[in-house]
Design a protein around this motif. Structure first.
Motif, PDB file in Angstrom:
ATOM      1  N   PRO A   1       0.810  -1.226   0.000  1.00  0.00           N
ATOM      2  CA  PRO A   1       0.000   0.000   0.000  1.00  0.00           C
ATOM      3  C   PRO A   1       0.845   1.279   0.000  1.00  0.00           C
ATOM      4  N   SER A   2       1.990   1.269   0.662  1.00  0.00           N
ATOM      5  CA  SER A   2       2.825   2.473   0.662  1.00  0.00           C
ATOM      6  C   SER A   2       3.600   2.633  -0.640  1.00  0.00           C
ATOM      7  N   ILE A   3       3.827   1.549  -1.353  1.00  0.00           N
ATOM      8  CA  ILE A   3       4.519   1.625  -2.641  1.00  0.00           C
ATOM      9  C   ILE A   3       3.557   2.088  -3.730  1.00  0.00           C
ATOM     10  N   VAL A   4       2.366   1.501  -3.760  1.00  0.00           N
ATOM     11  CA  VAL A   4       1.375   1.807  -4.783  1.00  0.00           C
ATOM     12  C   VAL A   4       0.749   3.182  -4.540  1.00  0.00           C
ATOM     13  N   LYS A   5       0.670   3.599  -3.309  1.00  0.00           N
ATOM     14  CA  LYS A   5       0.132   4.897  -2.900  1.00  0.00           C
ATOM     15  C   LYS A   5      -1.394   4.885  -2.835  1.00  0.00           C
ATOM     16  N   ALA A   6      -1.908   5.975  -2.332  1.00  0.00           N
ATOM     17  CA  ALA A   6      -3.354   6.115  -2.146  1.00  0.00           C
ATOM     18  C   ALA A   6      -4.079   6.100  -3.490  1.00  0.00           C
ATOM     19  N   GLY A   7      -5.307   5.677  -3.458  1.00  0.00           N
ATOM     20  CA  GLY A   7      -6.122   5.700  -4.651  1.00  0.00           C
ATOM     21  C   GLY A   7      -6.129   4.395  -5.422  1.00  0.00           C
ATOM     22  N   SER A   8      -5.325   3.445  -5.017  1.00  0.00           N
ATOM     23  CA  SER A   8      -5.315   2.162  -5.700  1.00  0.00           C
ATOM     24  C   SER A   8      -5.484   1.050  -4.684  1.00  0.00           C
ATOM     25  N   ARG A   9      -6.385   0.151  -4.983  1.00  0.00           N
ATOM     26  CA  ARG A   9      -6.644  -0.985  -4.105  1.00  0.00           C
ATOM     27  C   ARG A   9      -5.572  -2.040  -4.352  1.00  0.00           C
ATOM     28  N   VAL A  10      -5.015  -2.576  -3.279  1.00  0.00           N
ATOM     29  CA  VAL A  10      -4.016  -3.635  -3.368  1.00  0.00           C
ATOM     30  C   VAL A  10      -4.577  -4.870  -2.689  1.00  0.00           C
ATOM     31  N   GLN A  11      -4.500  -5.995  -3.385  1.00  0.00           N
ATOM     32  CA  GLN A  11      -4.928  -7.279  -2.827  1.00  0.00           C
ATOM     33  C   GLN A  11      -3.735  -8.212  -2.787  1.00  0.00           C
ATOM     34  N   VAL A  12      -3.542  -8.887  -1.667  1.00  0.00           N
ATOM     35  CA  VAL A  12      -2.523  -9.924  -1.554  1.00  0.00           C
ATOM     36  C   VAL A  12      -3.259 -11.226  -1.296  1.00  0.00           C
ATOM     37  N   MET A  13      -2.927 -12.236  -2.108  1.00  0.00           N
ATOM     38  CA  MET A  13      -3.642 -13.513  -2.014  1.00  0.00           C
ATOM     39  C   MET A  13      -2.641 -14.661  -1.942  1.00  0.00           C
ATOM     40  N   THR A  14      -3.071 -15.755  -1.324  1.00  0.00           N
ATOM     41  CA  THR A  14      -2.300 -16.996  -1.327  1.00  0.00           C
ATOM     42  C   THR A  14      -3.187 -18.112  -1.859  1.00  0.00           C
ATOM     43  N   ASP A  15      -2.555 -19.186  -2.310  1.00  0.00           N
ATOM     44  CA  ASP A  15      -3.286 -20.268  -2.957  1.00  0.00           C
ATOM     45  C   ASP A  15      -4.080 -21.110  -1.967  1.00  0.00           C
ATOM     46  N   LEU A  16      -5.196 -21.646  -2.444  1.00  0.00           N
ATOM     47  CA  LEU A  16      -5.966 -22.646  -1.707  1.00  0.00           C
ATOM     48  C   LEU A  16      -5.876 -24.003  -2.396  1.00  0.00           C
ATOM     49  N   VAL A  17      -5.833 -23.979  -3.721  1.00  0.00           N
ATOM     50  CA  VAL A  17      -5.701 -25.209  -4.506  1.00  0.00           C
ATOM     51  C   VAL A  17      -4.696 -24.949  -5.626  1.00  0.00           C
ATOM     52  N   GLY A  18      -4.251 -25.996  -6.269  1.00  0.00           N
ATOM     53  CA  GLY A  18      -3.290 -25.836  -7.358  1.00  0.00           C
ATOM     54  C   GLY A  18      -1.872 -25.886  -6.826  1.00  0.00           C
ATOM     55  N   ASN A  19      -0.979 -25.195  -7.513  1.00  0.00           N
ATOM     56  CA  ASN A  19       0.425 -25.179  -7.095  1.00  0.00           C
ATOM     57  C   ASN A  19       0.558 -24.583  -5.703  1.00  0.00           C
ATOM     58  N   PHE A  20       1.472 -25.114  -4.928  1.00  0.00           N
ATOM     59  CA  PHE A  20       1.699 -24.628  -3.570  1.00  0.00           C
ATOM     60  C   PHE A  20       2.594 -23.398  -3.569  1.00  0.00           C
TER      61      PHE A  20
ATOM     62  N   THR B   1      10.211   1.430   4.497  1.00  0.00           N
ATOM     63  CA  THR B   1       9.690   0.470   3.531  1.00  0.00           C
ATOM     64  C   THR B   1      10.839  -0.243   2.833  1.00  0.00           C
ATOM     65  N   LYS B   2      11.845   0.501   2.406  1.00  0.00           N
ATOM     66  CA  LYS B   2      13.000  -0.122   1.746  1.00  0.00           C
ATOM     67  C   LYS B   2      13.699  -1.106   2.675  1.00  0.00           C
ATOM     68  N   ALA B   3      13.815  -0.757   3.942  1.00  0.00           N
ATOM     69  CA  ALA B   3      14.457  -1.658   4.907  1.00  0.00           C
ATOM     70  C   ALA B   3      13.654  -2.943   5.063  1.00  0.00           C
ATOM     71  N   LYS B   4      12.314  -2.822   5.106  1.00  0.00           N
ATOM     72  CA  LYS B   4      11.464  -4.015   5.214  1.00  0.00           C
ATOM     73  C   LYS B   4      11.603  -4.899   3.979  1.00  0.00           C
ATOM     74  N   MET B   5      11.723  -4.278   2.814  1.00  0.00           N
ATOM     75  CA  MET B   5      11.777  -5.018   1.555  1.00  0.00           C
ATOM     76  C   MET B   5      13.157  -5.634   1.285  1.00  0.00           C
ATOM     77  N   ALA B   6      14.162  -5.193   2.003  1.00  0.00           N
ATOM     78  CA  ALA B   6      15.516  -5.741   1.793  1.00  0.00           C
ATOM     79  C   ALA B   6      15.489  -7.255   1.991  1.00  0.00           C
ATOM     80  N   GLY B   7      15.978  -7.967   1.022  1.00  0.00           N
ATOM     81  CA  GLY B   7      16.054  -9.413   1.141  1.00  0.00           C
ATOM     82  C   GLY B   7      14.792 -10.160   0.773  1.00  0.00           C
ATOM     83  N   TYR B   8      13.745  -9.454   0.291  1.00  0.00           N
ATOM     84  CA  TYR B   8      12.505 -10.165  -0.032  1.00  0.00           C
ATOM     85  C   TYR B   8      12.722 -11.170  -1.162  1.00  0.00           C
ATOM     86  N   THR B   9      13.706 -10.930  -2.019  1.00  0.00           N
ATOM     87  CA  THR B   9      13.956 -11.861  -3.122  1.00  0.00           C
ATOM     88  C   THR B   9      14.464 -13.212  -2.629  1.00  0.00           C
TER      89      THR B   9
END
Length: 99
Positions: free
Chosen positions: A27-46, A76-84
């Motif tokens: 949400p802080s990267i995309v900024k206000a005015g845009s809806r962000v959804q984060v989803m995880t799988d229930l079926v299919g590839n894990f 935000t940058k500190a939180k994202m460090a190492g996400y890869t």
């Protein structure tokens, strides 16, 4: 209007951590005015983590990415460090929203 979908295949045991990180930071990267959804799988590839958000145009998308690279909040940058390290592979899909 465009839908940006980013799909990550997380390393085993990392999907919930990656999803939590994305819920906290996108949400802080995309900024206000845009809806962000984060989803995880229930079926299919894990270990799938999917992020969806909308932008007005490709130019707007490029500006968001450019602004993040140049001007991101240091916390935000500190939180994202190492996400890869949390995923094995991923891809981005961009769709035009009709109607």
């Amino acid at each position: 209007m465009l839908l940006i979908r980013e799909i990550f295949i997380a390393k085993p045991g990392m999907a919930s951590k990656l999803a939590k990180l994305m819920r906290e930071t996108m949400p802080s990267i995309v900024k206000a005015g845009s809806r962000v959804q984060v989803m995880t799988d229930l079926v299919g590839n894990f270990n799938n983590v999917v992020i969806e958000w909308e932008v007005a145009s490709l130019a707007a998308f490029e500006k968001i990415i450019s602004d993040y690279m140049k001007n991101a909040n240091p916390k935000t940058k500190a939180k994202m460090a190492g996400y890869t390290d949390m995923y094995m592979t991923g891809r981005r899909e961009i769709y035009r929203i009709l109607g």
